[in-house]
Design an enzyme around this catalytic site. Structure first.
Site, PDB file in Angstrom:
ATOM      1  N   CYS A 123       0.881  -1.165   0.000  1.00 51.57           N
ATOM      2  CA  CYS A 123       0.000   0.000   0.000  1.00 51.57           C
ATOM      3  C   CYS A 123       0.915   1.209   0.000  1.00 51.57           C
ATOM      4  CB  CYS A 123      -0.915   0.022   1.222  1.00 51.57           C
ATOM      5  SG  CYS A 123      -1.946   1.518   1.283  1.00 51.57           S
TER       6      CYS A 123
ATOM      7  N   CYS B 121      -0.520   4.329   2.447  1.00 53.14           N
ATOM      8  CA  CYS B 121      -0.719   4.206   3.896  1.00 53.14           C
ATOM      9  C   CYS B 121      -0.367   2.803   4.390  1.00 53.14           C
ATOM     10  CB  CYS B 121      -2.126   4.650   4.320  1.00 53.14           C
ATOM     11  SG  CYS B 121      -3.512   3.970   3.413  1.00 53.14           S
ATOM     12  N   SER B 122      -1.354   1.907   4.503  1.00 46.95           N
ATOM     13  CA  SER B 122      -1.093   0.630   5.165  1.00 46.95           C
ATOM     14  C   SER B 122      -2.171  -0.397   4.854  1.00 46.95           C
ATOM     15  CB  SER B 122      -1.057   0.846   6.681  1.00 46.95           C
ATOM     16  OG  SER B 122      -2.203   1.574   7.086  1.00 46.95           O
ATOM     17  N   CYS B 123      -2.959  -0.181   3.795  1.00 47.09           N
ATOM     18  CA  CYS B 123      -4.085  -1.047   3.493  1.00 47.09           C
ATOM     19  C   CYS B 123      -3.634  -2.501   3.390  1.00 47.09           C
ATOM     20  CB  CYS B 123      -4.753  -0.635   2.187  1.00 47.09           C
ATOM     21  SG  CYS B 123      -5.279   1.083   2.173  1.00 47.09           S
TER      22      CYS B 123
END
Lengths: 194, 112
Positions: free
Chosen positions: A102, A105-107
């Protein structure tokens, strides 16, 4: 006499203030929060994805359903919840190696892999994987031959990705639980082979 | 021992989760802000992209600031949530500021 001054972490203070105010307004309850944390500590993790992979390896019809509609297929095994509603499972083959990132961000596909490791959220992984995937994989100890295509999947929008690793040779006849025990989180992100 | 104290004790059943040898939450406050965010989400108070877009912005600002310094993911999460809470009208900024000062004073051991 007052106790010695302790160093105050403003983030801890802010978090406590937010939780207190939201609780007072009836928008959250500590019980609901504790249940959520227990869920993400106990019920959700890569052991879920490992079971999905083992089922796909042993049941060709399930494998097809998994590749066609990831969320429906994992629901058959009782898995679901936030960050999985648009789950796409991408299969590794002898000529294709998939890797998930991602960039913004951090998906991450929580229902099958739990919460992401620190390195997955780190700016270095997020920016470098798209630019130089073969080099990044090498740093994970995975050398990918030039003739194998690398496909990088960026999870930044609504879709969440999970890699279906190749079944290791010599595992014919193994039970689903035994196969699941072979499947690592990193293989389902795509930075490791089994 | 209160529920909050038990969670903060970091031992036994309430210990932070360790997956593949890594802590998922390095500090108790990280788990609490995660839990608060998810609780409001599961109550239908916001659509995930509303939080995610603010998280993306907070991360971009944070990365620009830190250079080679330590990346603080949950600090970005906290900032994104704080922004969302304000934008959604869930809390009043002055009330939050006042409570933060009270909690900080309490933690620092000031006399009242």
């Amino acid at each position: 006499m007052s106790p010695p001054h302790e160093k105050v972490d403003p983030r801890a203070v802010r978090t406590e203030a937010l939780e207190t105010l939201l609780t007072e307004q009836g928008l959250v309850s500590p019980d609901a929060i504790d249940a959520i944390l227990r869920h993400y500590e106990q019920d959700v993790g890569p052991m879920n994805g490992a079971r999905v992979v083992a089922r796909a390896w042993t049941d060709p019809a399930y494998r097809e359903r998994l590749l066609a509609d990831g969320y429906s297929a994992i629901s058959e095994l009782g898995f679901g919840g936030p960050q999985g509603e648009q789950l796409v499972v991408v299969e590794n083959t002898p000529t294709v190696n998939n890797i998930v990132v991602c960039t913004l961000c951090s998906c991450y596909p929580w229902p099958v892999l739990g919460l992401p490791p620190s390195w997955y959220k780190d700016p270095s992984y997020r920016s470098r994987l798209v630019r130089e995937p073969r080099k990044v994989l090498g740093e994970f100890g995975l050398e990918v031959p030039e003739e194998v295509e690398l496909r990088v999947w960026d999870s930044s929008a609504e879709i969440r990705y999970m890699v279906l690793p190749e079944r290791p040779a010599g595992t014919e006849g193994e039970s689903e639980p035994a196969l699941a025990a072979r499947v690592s989180r990193d293989a389902m992100i795509g930075v490791a082979r089994l | 021992m209160s529920e909050r104290e038990r969670v903060l004790a970091q031992d036994g059943p309430a210990a932070p989760p360790r997956t593949n040898g890594e802590l998922v939450f390095a500090e108790p406050w990280e788990s609490r802000i995660f839990g608060v965010t998810l609780a409001l989400y599961e109550a239908g108070r916001f659509a995930w992209p509303e939080f995610q877009s603010r998280l993306v912005d907070a991360i971009a600002r944070h990365q620009a600031e830190i250079g080679d310094g330590e990346y603080q993911y949950y600090a970005c999460w906290l900032e994104a949530f704080r922004t969302l809470a304000g934008d959604k009208g869930w809390l009043d900024a002055d009330t939050l500021d006042r409570l933060e000062r009270e909690l900080a004073d309490r933690s620092a051991g000031h006399d009242h």
